[in-house]
Design a protein around this motif. Sequence first.
Motif, mmCIF file in Angstrom:
data_model
loop_
_atom_site.group_PDB
_atom_site.id
_atom_site.type_symbol
_atom_site.label_atom_id
_atom_site.label_comp_id
_atom_site.label_asym_id
_atom_site.label_seq_id
_atom_site.Cartn_x
_atom_site.Cartn_y
_atom_site.Cartn_z
ATOM 1 N N THR A 46 0.839 -1.206 0.000
ATOM 2 C CA THR A 46 0.000 0.000 0.000
ATOM 3 C C THR A 46 0.872 1.254 0.000
ATOM 4 N N GLN A 91 -7.716 0.371 -0.464
ATOM 5 C CA GLN A 91 -7.960 -0.832 0.319
ATOM 6 C C GLN A 91 -9.120 -0.602 1.300
ATOM 7 N N ASP A 172 -5.950 -1.489 -4.794
ATOM 8 C CA ASP A 172 -5.346 -2.100 -3.609
ATOM 9 C C ASP A 172 -6.319 -3.122 -3.036
HETATM 10 MG MG LIG Z 1 -2.038 -2.860 2.101
#
Ligand SMILES: [Mg+2]
Length: 225
Positions: A46, A91, A172
């Motif tokens: 990330t 994410q 993500d």
């Molecule tokens: Mg991550």
Amino acid sequence: MTTAIEINNMEYSWPGQSTPLLKIADFQVERGESLLLQGKSGCGKTTLLSLLAGINTVDRGELKILGKEPKTMKPVDRDRFRGDKIGFIFQQFNLIPYLTVTENITAPFLFSKDSSIKADHKELKDRAAELLTHLDLKIDPEKRVTELSIGQQQRVAAARALITAPELIIADEPTSALDDDSADAFLKLLFRETEKLGSTLVVVSHNRALESSFPRVVKMEEINV
Ligand SMILES: [Mg+2]
Ligand SMILES: Nc1ncnc2c1ncn2[C@@H]1O[C@H](COP(=O)(O)OP(=O)(O)OP(=O)(O)O)[C@@H](O)[C@H]1O
């Protein structure tokens, strides 16, 4: 100009880290490529995506995105560059809770000052509705996003990332909240949209089932020394 991502001797640490979390000597992604990035939890996936999107900038070395070096840009220009060129599926989704589905999906246009990507309201709403259909989301677009299931919210986040027809799409863990069938359908949509736009696609995922769908798979430990 054919390179979408170009990294040379790049380093990045979060404040307080004594050794760099990321140290990447050499990594390129060509324009139009679709790439799956894998690596164990906490290895910096990330973080790397945040550098690709110019949310954070490198400490050392070179990182070029679509020919530009985010580090050399003013924050306001970086934000605009991201808004115009990059579609980011976070994410944690990062949806705006008090806005409706349609308002969330079309939000990138509300915040953009670039008149060239401002479309009229009707056209935007139609495009949002079309993306909802493609993502198999049979929901009321006037609902607040907090009234949706997590899997539905994830697909709304994807629609928001795609609506600007970005040159670089970054996702993500975009299938983490989806069942296998939905994940498969979602991936197909992502590939179709990417191909239609001629965009570059970078996906981070733990899901090994996605591997076979990608022409290129890169493991973090191969690039991050
Ligand atoms: Mg991550
Ligand atoms: N905002 C932040 N401030 C300080 N440290 C951070 C921040 N975000 C992440 N880190 C640290 O950087 C490291 C990598 O985190 P990152 O979120 O990039 O991992 P990841 O590979 O995406 O993991 P996961 O697969 O669990 O999502 C972790 O040790 C984490 O604690």
